[in-house]
Enzyme design. Structure first.
Site, PDB file in Angstrom:
ATOM      1  N   ALA A  71       1.075  -0.916  -0.311  1.00 38.62           N
ATOM      2  CA  ALA A  71      -0.073  -0.010  -0.145  1.00 38.62           C
ATOM      3  C   ALA A  71       1.145   1.038   0.056  1.00 38.62           C
ATOM      4  O   ALA A  71       1.533   1.110   0.497  1.00 38.62           O
ATOM      5  CB  ALA A  71      -0.454  -0.085   1.004  1.00 38.62           C
ATOM      6  N   GLU A 115      -0.124  -9.704  -0.874  1.00 41.33           N
ATOM      7  CA  GLU A 115      -1.507  -9.889  -0.421  1.00 41.33           C
ATOM      8  C   GLU A 115      -2.666 -10.209  -1.540  1.00 41.33           C
ATOM      9  O   GLU A 115      -3.476 -11.325  -1.899  1.00 41.33           O
ATOM     10  CB  GLU A 115      -2.373  -8.929   0.560  1.00 41.33           C
ATOM     11  CG  GLU A 115      -1.770  -8.877   1.999  1.00 41.33           C
ATOM     12  CD  GLU A 115      -1.737  -7.625   3.331  1.00 41.33           C
ATOM     13  OE1 GLU A 115      -1.793  -8.618   4.192  1.00 41.33           O
ATOM     14  OE2 GLU A 115      -1.692  -7.087   2.579  1.00 41.33           O
ATOM     15  N   GLU A 148       4.760  -4.996   6.935  1.00 38.72           N
ATOM     16  CA  GLU A 148       4.138  -4.190   7.637  1.00 38.72           C
ATOM     17  C   GLU A 148       4.664  -3.831   9.140  1.00 38.72           C
ATOM     18  O   GLU A 148       5.056  -2.528   9.303  1.00 38.72           O
ATOM     19  CB  GLU A 148       2.727  -4.529   7.591  1.00 38.72           C
ATOM     20  CG  GLU A 148       1.718  -4.481   6.616  1.00 38.72           C
ATOM     21  CD  GLU A 148       2.376  -5.784   6.238  1.00 38.72           C
ATOM     22  OE1 GLU A 148       3.097  -6.304   5.647  1.00 38.72           O
ATOM     23  OE2 GLU A 148       1.010  -6.029   5.112  1.00 38.72           O
ATOM     24  N   GLY A 197       0.508  -5.494   1.023  1.00 40.03           N
ATOM     25  CA  GLY A 197       0.037  -5.457  -0.073  1.00 40.03           C
ATOM     26  C   GLY A 197      -0.212  -5.943  -1.640  1.00 40.03           C
ATOM     27  O   GLY A 197      -0.913  -6.752  -1.855  1.00 40.03           O
TER      28      GLY A 197
END
Ligand code: HXC
Length: 258
Positions: A65, A112, A132, A109
């Site tokens: 992200a 993911e 993260e 992300g």
């Protein structure tokens, strides 16, 4: 809809989506995720498309992200805006197969997003990770849930708790990745997989996807029952008659996707 963060094209039976924020290693933001959802919906509704290939650049599938966008975000911003995740599951709910073609970084992300796809083809340079924890947050879009299911608890804990990256060879060994090819071949390999699928019955491909995904959502008994129902339902398809007759007549099946 004109896209700014992705590039979309059709390649025969494949819908190809390229993440396109090179200035930030394809960091994910709401615009990108919304555009991806829109593109997937278009391909899903397009009868000429059998499956979708999702890729990034040679350096990065997606580096996670967008940290610049998240840095000043409050809890209220994240929660009320359902940050990034409001359209996120669109990849999962896409009924046609989605193949991730991953070169370079697939982090946070990005990892993911790849894990939401049905098959991951990795280039030799691919690096997967859930870093993260380094940013003072836990994974938020499946890292702690899909990674243990795909790669087992030990690798999931290792990656999420230490922020270590896993290379393509390790990712294939643990079952996250299904094939490794040279970086420059990764999209072609994914497109070749779609070409193979295009020789089969689309409703059967969709049944298979639905059924395999059930394995992660339910008990073995319920999953087997779901599979059996799909199996029996397939006898209602013209494609089942065609597939079996073609075998008996020693010819190639000509599936009509019905
Ligand atoms: C915003 C990013 C970014 C990111 C890289 N960039 N990752 N911008 N968000 N996630 C930007 C850099 O700031 C830099 O911009 C440019 O992309 C190139 O990156 P470099 O760091 O210079 O490249 P390199 O040295 O090769 O290092 C590559 C890297 C590193 C190892 C991938 O960029 C990195 O660690 N990125 C962050 C990875 C990460 O922590 N991901 C998880 C994010 S949190 P400039 O302008 O300086 O050139 C997350 C939560 C998801 O994903 C929650 C729900 C979806």
């Amino acid at each position: 809809m004109a896209y700014s963060a992705i590039v979309v094209e059709k390649r025969g039976p494949a819908g190809l989506v390229r993440l396109n924020r090179p200035e930030a290693l394809n960091a994910l933001n709401d615009t990108l995720v919304d555009e991806l959802g829109h593109a997937l919906a278009g391909f899903e509704a397009d009868d000429a498309i059998v499956a979708i290939v999702l890729t990034g650049s040679e350096k990065a599938f997606a580096a996670g992200a967008d940290i610049a966008a998240m840095a000043t975000m409050s809890w209220m911003d994240a929660y009320r805006g359902d940050y990034i995740t409001r359209n996120w599951e669109r990849v999962k709910t896409c009924r046609k197969p989605v193949i991730a073609a991953v070169s370079g970084f697939a982090l946070g992300g990005g990892c993911e997003l790849a894990m939401m796809c049905d098959i991951i083809v990795a280039g030799e340079s691919a690096k997967f990770g859930q870093p993260e924890v380094r940013l003072g947050i836990p994974p938020g879009a499946g890292g702690t849930q899909r990674l243990p299911r795909a790669a087992g608890k030990a690798k999931a804990m290792d990656l999420c708790l230490t922020a270590r990256f896993m290379d393509a060879a390790e990712a294939e060994r643990v079952g996250l990745v299904s094939r490794i090819v040279a970086d420059e071949r990764v999209v072609d390999e994914a497109l070749a997989i779609v070409d193979t699928m295009a020789g089969y019955s689309l409703p059967v491909l969709m049944m298979i996807k639905e059924s395999v995904n059930r394995a992660f959502e339910t008990t073995l008994t319920e999953g087997l029952l779901f599979e059996r129902r799909s199996f029996h339902a397939a006898f209602g398809l013209e494609d089942q008659k065609e597939g079996m007759n073609a075998f008996l007549e020693k010819r190639k099946a000509d599936f009509r996707h019905r």
